[in-house]
Design a protein around this motif. Sequence first.
Motif, PDB file in Angstrom:
ATOM      1  N   THR A 185       0.831  -1.201   0.000  1.00  0.00           N
ATOM      2  CA  THR A 185       0.000   0.000   0.000  1.00  0.00           C
ATOM      3  C   THR A 185       0.867   1.252   0.000  1.00  0.00           C
ATOM      4  O   THR A 185       1.767   1.395   0.842  1.00  0.00           O
ATOM      5  N   PRO A 245      -2.805  13.475  -6.691  1.00  0.00           N
ATOM      6  CA  PRO A 245      -3.195  12.465  -7.677  1.00  0.00           C
ATOM      7  C   PRO A 245      -2.209  12.344  -8.832  1.00  0.00           C
ATOM      8  O   PRO A 245      -2.172  11.311  -9.501  1.00  0.00           O
ATOM      9  N   VAL A 287       0.506   9.169  -8.822  1.00  0.00           N
ATOM     10  CA  VAL A 287       0.113   7.757  -8.799  1.00  0.00           C
ATOM     11  C   VAL A 287       1.338   6.894  -9.114  1.00  0.00           C
ATOM     12  O   VAL A 287       1.974   7.064 -10.159  1.00  0.00           O
ATOM     13  N   ASP A 295      -4.940  -1.261  -7.668  1.00  0.00           N
ATOM     14  CA  ASP A 295      -6.146  -0.452  -7.518  1.00  0.00           C
ATOM     15  C   ASP A 295      -5.762   0.891  -6.901  1.00  0.00           C
ATOM     16  O   ASP A 295      -5.009   0.940  -5.920  1.00  0.00           O
ATOM     17  N   THR A 296      -6.283   1.986  -7.491  1.00  0.00           N
ATOM     18  CA  THR A 296      -6.017   3.334  -6.986  1.00  0.00           C
ATOM     19  C   THR A 296      -7.342   4.034  -6.719  1.00  0.00           C
ATOM     20  O   THR A 296      -8.249   3.997  -7.550  1.00  0.00           O
ATOM     21  N   LYS A 297      -7.449   4.675  -5.551  1.00  0.00           N
ATOM     22  CA  LYS A 297      -8.660   5.423  -5.241  1.00  0.00           C
ATOM     23  C   LYS A 297      -8.348   6.538  -4.249  1.00  0.00           C
ATOM     24  O   LYS A 297      -7.344   6.491  -3.520  1.00  0.00           O
ATOM     25  N   GLU A 298      -9.240   7.535  -4.246  1.00  0.00           N
ATOM     26  CA  GLU A 298      -9.141   8.618  -3.266  1.00  0.00           C
ATOM     27  C   GLU A 298      -9.928   8.197  -2.033  1.00  0.00           C
ATOM     28  O   GLU A 298     -11.123   7.970  -2.091  1.00  0.00           O
ATOM     29  N   ILE A 299      -9.248   8.081  -0.908  1.00  0.00           N
ATOM     30  CA  ILE A 299      -9.893   7.602   0.315  1.00  0.00           C
ATOM     31  C   ILE A 299     -10.353   8.744   1.209  1.00  0.00           C
ATOM     32  O   ILE A 299     -11.152   8.532   2.127  1.00  0.00           O
ATOM     33  N   TRP A 308      -4.730   9.841  -1.193  1.00  0.00           N
ATOM     34  CA  TRP A 308      -4.859   8.838  -2.234  1.00  0.00           C
ATOM     35  C   TRP A 308      -4.145   7.563  -1.812  1.00  0.00           C
ATOM     36  O   TRP A 308      -3.168   7.601  -1.054  1.00  0.00           O
ATOM     37  N   ARG A 309      -4.679   6.453  -2.327  1.00  0.00           N
ATOM     38  CA  ARG A 309      -4.094   5.160  -1.973  1.00  0.00           C
ATOM     39  C   ARG A 309      -3.994   4.286  -3.225  1.00  0.00           C
ATOM     40  O   ARG A 309      -4.961   4.142  -3.986  1.00  0.00           O
ATOM     41  N   THR A 310      -2.842   3.710  -3.441  1.00  0.00           N
ATOM     42  CA  THR A 310      -2.636   2.713  -4.486  1.00  0.00           C
ATOM     43  C   THR A 310      -2.214   1.410  -3.826  1.00  0.00           C
ATOM     44  O   THR A 310      -1.283   1.402  -3.002  1.00  0.00           O
TER      45      THR A 310
END
Length: 653
Positions: A263, A269, A272, A287-291, A296-298
Amino acid sequence: MSKFSHVLLSIYFLGHIFCRSIAWQVKMPRHIKGLLNSCLEIPCTFDYYRYPPKRPDRVVWYQYVDRGYPLVYDKWYPDDVIYAFRGKTEQISSSSKTCSLRIYPVTWSHHRQKIYPWVDPENVGKSTYRFFDTTVTVEVNDTPEEPLITVSGDTKVGQSVQLHCTVHHTCPTYPPTLTFNSPLRNGRVNHDCSSNGICKTTLTSTLDIKSDHESVTCSVRHPGGLTASTSGILNAECSFSPLTISTSSAEFLEGQPSKVTCTALYTCPKDVPVLTWNYDSMPTSTDTKEIAKAQWRTVSTLMFTASGNDNGRTLTCYATFGGGRRQEERIILRVKRSMLSLGWSFTTPGSITGMRGSCIIIPCSFTYSRSQPSDLRVIWYLYQSNEYPCVYDQKQSAIRKFEGITSLIGSVKDMNCSLKIEKLEMSHNQDRLYPWIDQHSITSYHIPGNKFLDKTTQLIVTDQAQEPQLSITDIPRVGEQGRVSCSVHHTCLTAPPILTLSGINGKDVFMDSLVSDGIWQRTIERTWMVEETDQSVKCTVSYRGGQKATSELRLNVECPYEEMKMVEPPRDPMEGVAKSVICSVSYKCKKNKPTIEWNYKDMQSVLHTSEKSHNTYNIVSNLTFIGSLDDNGKSLTCTAVFATGNTSASETL
C-alpha cells in the motif's frame, strides 16, 4: 469661534503680541493619505508642562492660508465651517489632551489641503502656542492599496496552513472588509493602528490544502465602495507515507497461494505510483482510489505462492512515483512447512500443557496432495538435530522415557495421526515431538537443520494444579432453586480430573467440551434448594498425579418476603369504638424478622410470629383502633420494615 475671537486672533498674530511657547507640543503626522469616499482619521495629541489651557476640551481645526482662519471643524459654530469640510468633520475623542479629527466622506476637494488644530482658541495670550506651525497635508487618491497575502505553516498537501490577508488604510472607525475567494475555517479579523495614522486590518483563516497548486484571492472593500484584490498560487509540497506490506497471516504455506498487499499513501493524484515486486513472475493487480480529501491510496495485490526454498528470503515491494521518487519496503518470508514437496502435510498445535501423572492427547491430522497410500503408518519422533528417537511406532520400540505409554487415537484412514501419552512425567517437560507419515523411512530423506522445528509440538508438564473456576447462575434466594457450576481445563478426555462440590447439597450433572486443540473443559453443575444457612460453596479438583486445587465462592443468599396484607381491615369503624385491625406478612429466614409499624403510633398493637413451614415465617400485628370523626377519609397503614426493604398495606377509613 465667535467673530470677536477671530478678530482677537488676527490682532495677536499680526501684532506679534505673544511669543511661541516651548512649553507646548502638538503631535500629528505631517502628511496623511485618504481614500476617496472613505473616511480619514488624523491622529492628534497635545501636551504641555506650563501655561495650561482654560478649556483643554475645546479643539478647533483651521485651514492653513496666508490670511484668515477658515474653519475646518468647530463644534460650537458648525455653520461657519467652509463648504469643503462642512458636515464632514468631527472630533474623534474628547478625552484629555486629544485633538484627533475624522473626515467622512473624503472628497477631491480635500486633496492637498493643509489643516491644523487649535486648543482653546478663545483664550489667547503671549504664552499661547503657535498651532499653525504644526500642520498636516491631506492627500486624496482613488486607487486603493492591494491587500498582501502571507502564509504561515507547513505548506504540504493534506495539511492546514494559516492565510493572512493584510491591507493598510486610514479609516479605523469604518475599517475595510476583507474576504477570501473560498470559504475557509476559523476566520478572525485583527485591527491595529500606529501613531502616524496608518492602520492595518488583517484577516486570518485556516486553509486545508487539497492540491499542490491552490489558487488564493483576497479582496478588500472600503467604505464608499472602492475595491481591490490580490491573487496568487500557493505551491504546496506533495507528501508520501512509507510503503506498507500486509499479509493474511504471519506464515506462508508452501505451495499454497496467499494474498500479499503493498500500500502506497500519498496526497497528490499526479503522483500515482507504479508498484512492482521482486517476485515479478507471480500474478498482481493494482487499484487506486481517493480515500479522503487530499489522501490517495494505491494498492498492489500479489498472489504469492511460496516454495520451500523461500523461507528466510526477502519479499520486496518497489514504488516509482511521478517525478522519479522511489520507495521500497520488504518483509522476511516465513514459509511454514506443508510437506507438499514430500506429497503430504500435517497439522499439530505448537505446544500443549498437561499435568504430571495425567494423560495428554496431541491432536494431529494429515493430508496427501495425491492419493493416499493404503499401507501408511504413523511414527512419532522426539525432535533432535541429527537423530530420530522414536516416541511411537507399531514396528519398533519407543525410547525408554516413552516406552509403553504412547498410542495412536483415531484412524489413519480418516487422516488422523493424534498421539496419546498415558502418563506424563516431569522428564517430558519441554520435549518436542513430530509425526512422520510416509511410505519411506525418515532416514531416506535429507532434512536440513531446523526444517521440522516450527512444526513440532512442545510438551509443557506442570505439577501445579490451577484453581477451578466457580460461577453461579443467579443470586440464590432462600426457598428457591439455585444453580452453581465449577469447571477446569485438562488434556485427558479418557481420564478427566475429579471435580467435587461441598458446602451445599444437591443434584450434579457433569459435562465435557472441547476448548481448543487437545484442551478440554470438565464442568460440574449442581442444582440445590437454597437454605438460610448456606454460606459458601467449595470446588475441589483432583488429578491422577495427586495434585489438588480448591476454589471457594461466597453465596450471599437473599431472604425474600411477600407483600404486606391487611387481612382484617377496619370495616365501618365508629367514633370512640375499639376495632381490631390485623396485618400480616410472610418471609423467609428466621434472621429476617421485620418490625411492624402503624401510622397511628399512639394506639396499642400486639405482635405474633409463627413458623409456617421450613424456613418460612409469618408475622401478625393486631392493632386496637379507636377512631374519631377527624379520621374519616384518612388512611390506616401498616408497614413491615425488613433489612433489605419495606412493604406496606393501607385502607381508607
